[in-house]
Design a protein around this motif. Sequence first.
Motif, PDB file in Angstrom:
ATOM      1  N   VAL A  73       0.862  -1.183   0.000  1.00 11.44           N
ATOM      2  CA  VAL A  73       0.000   0.000   0.000  1.00 11.44           C
ATOM      3  C   VAL A  73       0.899   1.234   0.000  1.00 11.44           C
ATOM      4  O   VAL A  73       1.684   1.420   0.934  1.00 11.44           O
ATOM      5  N   PRO A  74       0.839   2.075  -1.036  1.00  8.53           N
ATOM      6  CA  PRO A  74       1.636   3.302  -1.028  1.00  8.53           C
ATOM      7  C   PRO A  74       1.037   4.329  -0.054  1.00  8.53           C
ATOM      8  O   PRO A  74       0.033   4.081   0.595  1.00  8.53           O
ATOM      9  N   GLY A  75       1.667   5.497  -0.025  1.00  6.74           N
ATOM     10  CA  GLY A  75       1.172   6.583   0.823  1.00  6.74           C
ATOM     11  C   GLY A  75       2.229   7.048   1.795  1.00  6.74           C
ATOM     12  O   GLY A  75       2.436   6.425   2.840  1.00  6.74           O
ATOM     13  N   TYR A  76       2.915   8.129   1.434  1.00  6.58           N
ATOM     14  CA  TYR A  76       4.099   8.578   2.162  1.00  6.58           C
ATOM     15  C   TYR A  76       3.769   9.320   3.451  1.00  6.58           C
ATOM     16  O   TYR A  76       4.581   9.381   4.364  1.00  6.58           O
ATOM     17  N   ASP A  77       2.577   9.922   3.526  1.00  2.44           N
ATOM     18  CA  ASP A  77       2.219  10.686   4.715  1.00  2.44           C
ATOM     19  C   ASP A  77       0.710  10.763   4.830  1.00  2.44           C
ATOM     20  O   ASP A  77      -0.027  10.419   3.896  1.00  2.44           O
ATOM     21  N   LEU A  78       0.239  11.230   5.978  1.00  3.66           N
ATOM     22  CA  LEU A  78      -1.210  11.312   6.187  1.00  3.66           C
ATOM     23  C   LEU A  78      -1.531  12.269   7.323  1.00  3.66           C
ATOM     24  O   LEU A  78      -0.676  12.618   8.145  1.00  3.66           O
ATOM     25  N   VAL A  79      -2.802  12.669   7.352  1.00  5.85           N
ATOM     26  CA  VAL A  79      -3.375  13.419   8.466  1.00  5.85           C
ATOM     27  C   VAL A  79      -4.685  12.724   8.830  1.00  5.85           C
ATOM     28  O   VAL A  79      -5.453  12.322   7.948  1.00  5.85           O
ATOM     29  N   GLY A  80      -4.923  12.549  10.115  1.00  3.99           N
ATOM     30  CA  GLY A  80      -6.154  11.892  10.536  1.00  3.99           C
ATOM     31  C   GLY A  80      -6.421  12.118  12.007  1.00  3.99           C
ATOM     32  O   GLY A  80      -5.680  12.837  12.693  1.00  3.99           O
ATOM     33  N   THR A  81      -7.461  11.475  12.499  1.00  6.94           N
ATOM     34  CA  THR A  81      -7.860  11.602  13.898  1.00  6.94           C
ATOM     35  C   THR A  81      -7.654  10.269  14.606  1.00  6.94           C
ATOM     36  O   THR A  81      -7.982   9.210  14.060  1.00  6.94           O
ATOM     37  N   VAL A  82      -7.121  10.318  15.807  1.00 17.01           N
ATOM     38  CA  VAL A  82      -6.898   9.107  16.591  1.00 17.01           C
ATOM     39  C   VAL A  82      -8.241   8.566  17.065  1.00 17.01           C
ATOM     40  O   VAL A  82      -8.991   9.237  17.781  1.00 17.01           O
ATOM     41  N   ALA A  83      -8.546   7.334  16.645  1.00 14.70           N
ATOM     42  CA  ALA A  83      -9.821   6.710  17.002  1.00 14.70           C
ATOM     43  C   ALA A  83      -9.707   5.810  18.223  1.00 14.70           C
ATOM     44  O   ALA A  83     -10.672   5.625  18.961  1.00 14.70           O
ATOM     45  N   ALA A  84      -8.531   5.231  18.434  1.00 15.02           N
ATOM     46  CA  ALA A  84      -8.330   4.337  19.579  1.00 15.02           C
ATOM     47  C   ALA A  84      -6.839   4.169  19.814  1.00 15.02           C
ATOM     48  O   ALA A  84      -6.025   4.404  18.916  1.00 15.02           O
ATOM     49  N   VAL A  85      -6.496   3.789  21.022  1.00 13.31           N
ATOM     50  CA  VAL A  85      -5.092   3.539  21.370  1.00 13.31           C
ATOM     51  C   VAL A  85      -4.987   2.190  22.053  1.00 13.31           C
ATOM     52  O   VAL A  85      -5.984   1.622  22.511  1.00 13.31           O
ATOM     53  N   GLY A  86      -3.769   1.679  22.137  1.00  9.27           N
ATOM     54  CA  GLY A  86      -3.573   0.350  22.685  1.00  9.27           C
ATOM     55  C   GLY A  86      -3.299   0.310  24.165  1.00  9.27           C
ATOM     56  O   GLY A  86      -3.261  -0.774  24.753  1.00  9.27           O
ATOM     57  N   SER A  87      -3.075   1.461  24.786  1.00 13.56           N
ATOM     58  CA  SER A  87      -2.798   1.470  26.226  1.00 13.56           C
ATOM     59  C   SER A  87      -3.302   2.765  26.848  1.00 13.56           C
ATOM     60  O   SER A  87      -3.375   3.808  26.201  1.00 13.56           O
ATOM     61  N   ALA A  88      -3.641   2.686  28.127  1.00 16.39           N
ATOM     62  CA  ALA A  88      -4.219   3.828  28.832  1.00 16.39           C
ATOM     63  C   ALA A  88      -3.276   5.023  28.859  1.00 16.39           C
ATOM     64  O   ALA A  88      -3.732   6.172  28.876  1.00 16.39           O
TER      65      ALA A  88
END
Length: 342
Positions: free
Chosen positions: A64-79
């Motif tokens: 999957v190409p794609g050198y950079d991105l902007v987005g919103t954090v939907a979930a994390v793996g630790s508190a």
Amino acid sequence: MSITATEIVLPGAVEPEGLVTAHRELPDPRRGQALIRVEATGVSFAEQQMRRGKYYDQPAFPFVPGYDLVGTVAAVGSAEDSALVGRRVAALTKTGGWASHVVLEAADLIEVPAELAPDAAETFVVNGITAWQMLHRGAKVRAGQTILVHGANGGVGSTLVQLALAAGVRVIGTASARNADQVSALGATPVDYRGDVVAQVRALAPDGVDAVFDHVGGPGIVDSFSLLAPGGTLMAYGTASTKDDAGNSRLPVLRLFARLMLWNVLPNKRNAHFYNIWAGQRRATAFRRRLAQDLTAVFALAVKGDLHAQIAARFPLTQAAQALSLAESRTVTGKVVLVPAQ
């Protein structure tokens, strides 16, 4: 949580229409990771090389190409990373960005100011970091100097022009005649790259320029070096002139390295460097800190109004083939942006 991501897959060395839309269930983020809902990703010159199998260290097909991105954090793996949830972030990925959702290391995320829209912020990630580091860490430009930017209407080029002008630097920019007005609108003096570039630049800067930013490589790199004033710096950052050449994709880069090294050992009072955004990556903490500092500085100039997003066009993620074709046409100013459906 179960998320099915839409991804654009590059299956091999294909024409843009050979890109494949796929769907994949993502694993939950582990400790230290974050799930990002992608709001904008971009088409850079790297993807144009990758689809030809010509990028220096691209992974094996398919990917999957794609050198950079902007987005919103939907979930994390630790508190411990829970404060990231709901924040808009940017990330430099090299590959994987052409997707609706991605899982990344939380340490690689850089916060995006609320004043910047996702597509605008996206134009500043790889382009902004590249331009800032070449100007201020590589060439160390100063107010009152004059520089030459090749491809001044492109994604990196248009960002270089604006950042240099914000630093009080005079800019000469090469482009095609049809893009001269856009280069002028950015604040640079346009030069037609199809003409005698050396003669045109010398007419504007008889004593030479203080820095040249060259993504073209090939035989023209000699002209770029010759245009430097004593003490000037050549920043080479690509080999666009060889993107369609057959043969080993590494050879043009290695030849360029060798030429730059030779120039640096000769007593010519000029400097030549190859810029690699990933240099120093093995020292992960310092590398991440440098990226965050530089992109944050670029974002600050954008919020201030000294830097304007140059969005050539916006396409839905699933129209990546059309977006890539437009980016490769060299008819637009700025960056082509992909916007995943939300």
